[in-house]
Design an enzyme around this catalytic site. Sequence first.
Site, PDB file in Angstrom:
ATOM      1  N   VAL A   6      -1.071 -50.583 -43.674  1.00  0.00           N
ATOM      2  CA  VAL A   6      -1.360 -48.760 -43.044  1.00  0.00           C
ATOM      3  C   VAL A   6      -0.280 -47.940 -43.875  1.00  0.00           C
ATOM      4  CG1 VAL A   6      -2.354 -48.873 -41.541  1.00  0.00           C
ATOM      5  CG2 VAL A   6      -0.118 -48.382 -41.155  1.00  0.00           C
ATOM      6  N   TYR A  53      13.672 -45.731 -34.880  1.00  0.00           N
ATOM      7  CA  TYR A  53      12.058 -46.133 -33.834  1.00  0.00           C
ATOM      8  C   TYR A  53      11.874 -44.804 -33.082  1.00  0.00           C
ATOM      9  CZ  TYR A  53       9.371 -48.693 -31.067  1.00  0.00           C
ATOM     10  OH  TYR A  53       8.327 -49.263 -30.161  1.00  0.00           O
TER      11      TYR A  53
END
Length: 242
Positions: free
Chosen positions: A61, A149
Site C-alpha cells: 500500500v 506508531y
Amino acid sequence: MKGLENKKIFVTGAASGIGRATAQRLWNEGSNLVLIDIPTEEETELKAMFPERMTYIQADVTATDGLAKIQAEIDKGVDVFINNAGITRDATVHKMTDEQWDQVIAVNLTAVFKLSRMCAIKMKEQKSGVILNAASVVAHYGNFGQANYTSTKAGVIAMTKTMAKELGKDGIRVNAVAPGFIGTPMVRKMPEKVIAMMEDKTPIKRLGEPEDIAAAYAFLASEDASFITGTCMNVDGGVVLG
Ligand SMILES: NC(=O)c1ccc[n+]([C@@H]2O[C@H](COP(=O)([O-])OP(=O)(O)OC[C@H]3O[C@@H](n4cnc5c(N)ncnc54)[C@H](O)[C@@H]3O)[C@@H](O)[C@H]2O)c1
C-alpha cells in the site's frame, strides 16, 4: 448483521491477524471480498479459506504500482474499505532512525490517506460507502518505544473525524477502531513478560482475539451502524481506562 450480504468489501493487510479474521467474519456474513496484502496469493492461506466471493490483490500500500492496482478495483465500485494494514518499528525516541519513522508513517498514515482519497472520489460518485481505519488505544495514552506508531494512530483518529465531517453529506460514513492488546503475530512476537503485563493491565484479564476486532469492523460496516460516523471505537477489554 444487516446489509453486509453481497457488499464489496476491501481489507488491506488481510493475510494475517486482525485483517484475516475480519475477512473471515465478512465472508461468513455473505460479503464479496477484495483482499490486499504483500505476499503472493499462493503464499497466503486466503484462497483455501475463501474459495469463492474473493479477489486477491498482491500490493504494497506504500508503492505506486500497488496503489494503482487497488485504484483499478476501486474504480469498479466499493461499498466498504477497511484500512487495516499496519506495522511497528519500535525504538525509544533517541534511538529511532529516520527509516523507522518514515516506514511507519508511510504504511499506517500516508497509505490510509491515499486509499481513503481514492475511496472518497468513487463513493461521492456512488453517493454511498463506508471507510474504516485501524487506530490503536496507544493513540490515547502513548506507548514506550512507539513515537512513530502512536503518532500515526492519533493521526488516523483525527483524519477519520475530518473525513466524516467532509463526506457525511454524500452518504459516506468514516469510523476508526482502536484495538487494545490483541493476540496477533504483531503482539505474540513480544517477550512472554510483556504479554503477561498486557494481560494484567487489561480489566478483562486476557489479550483480545482478532475475532473481537473483526466483530467491531463488521458492525461498523453494516447498516446497523448507519447513524455512526466520526467515532473511534475502543475494543480493548477496558485497558484504556488506565
Ligand atoms: N495486534 C494488536 O494488538 C493491535 C493493537 C492495536 C492496533 N492494531 C492495528 O491493527 C492492524 C492489524 O494488526 P495485526 O496485529 O493484525 O498485524 P499483523 O502484523 O498480524 O498483520 C498486518 C498485515 O498487514 C500487512 N502489511 C504490512 N505492511 C503492508 C503494506 N505496506 N502493504 C500491504 N500490506 C501490508 C502485513 O503483511 C500483514 O499481513 C494494524 O493497523 C495494527 O496497527 C493491532
